[in-house]
Enzyme design. Structure first.
Site: not given
Ligand code: GRF
Length: 188
Positions: A12, A14, A85, A104, A145, A174
């Site tokens: 988490g 992001n 996922l 992604h 995707d 990101e």
């Molecule tokens: C990220 O690398 C994103 O691109 C992918 O899942 C990952 C999530 O990472 N879809 P986090 O849990 O936000 O660290």
């Protein structure tokens, strides 16, 4: 005020950046974290930010209403995927048409599709000896995707990169871009 739900099942990081970015924002609020793993780190991050959480179950997500009723009750306008996922079911795609976004960790359409997530993406980039990789923020449709690209950013792949060093560079990209791109998209 636009209300977003973040769907995340992992660490988490992001989701954390997005919640931080929109704290006290005048036009956009993270109203809900949706997660399918009871142990996911994102749930404790949501608690710190005092954001409601919804733990979802496979049966209702794929064979029931896809939790559309809950999302409507919470007045959610946008769904932001950040490390989620499961494939988004038709029920949600129809209800939130054009309002579901994913990130992604590679330059789509390369290195995407079913089974391409997490370390596997970076492994494939290294095996292919790519000179650069990056991130893709895109709309979500029926295929993994696959939806239209909203934004891409690039970074070099170094000759001595490991999966971990490349993953760290991509994660930084990101964190730098995802909250801002969401803001520009939703508040435009
Ligand atoms: C990220 O690398 C994103 O691109 C992918 O899942 C990952 C999530 O990472 N879809 P986090 O849990 O936000 O660290």
């Amino acid at each position: 005020m636009k209300r977003i739900a973040i769907f995340a099942s992992g660490t988490g990081t992001n989701a954390a950046r997005i919640m931080e970015h929109f704290t006290d924002h005048p036009a956009l609020q993270v109203a809900l974290i949706v997660c399918n793993k009871p142990q996911a780190g994102v749930l404790s991050i949501a608690a710190v930010h005092k954001v409601d959480t919804l733990l979802i179950e496979r049966d209702r997500f794929f064979s029931g209403d896809g939790y559309v009723a809950v999302l409507q009750e919470k007045k959610i306008d946008w769904i932001i995927l950040a490390g989620f996922l499961w494939k988004v079911p038709l029920s949600l795609l129809q209800q939130f048409k054009g309002h579901i976004v994913n990130i992604h960790p590679a330059l789509l359409p390369a290195f995407g599709g079913k089974g391409m997530y997490g370390e596997r993406v970076h492994e494939a980039v290294l095996v292919a000896k790519e000179a650069e990789s990056g991130i893709t923020i895109h709309f979500v449709d029926e295929e993994y995707d696959h939806g239209a690209t909203i934004f891409q950013a690039r970074c070099p792949v170094l000759s001595n990169d490991s999966v971990n060093s490349l993953a760290a560079r991509i994660h930084a990209l990101e964190h730098q871009h995802y909250p801002r791109v969401i803001e520009e998209l939703i508040c435009r």
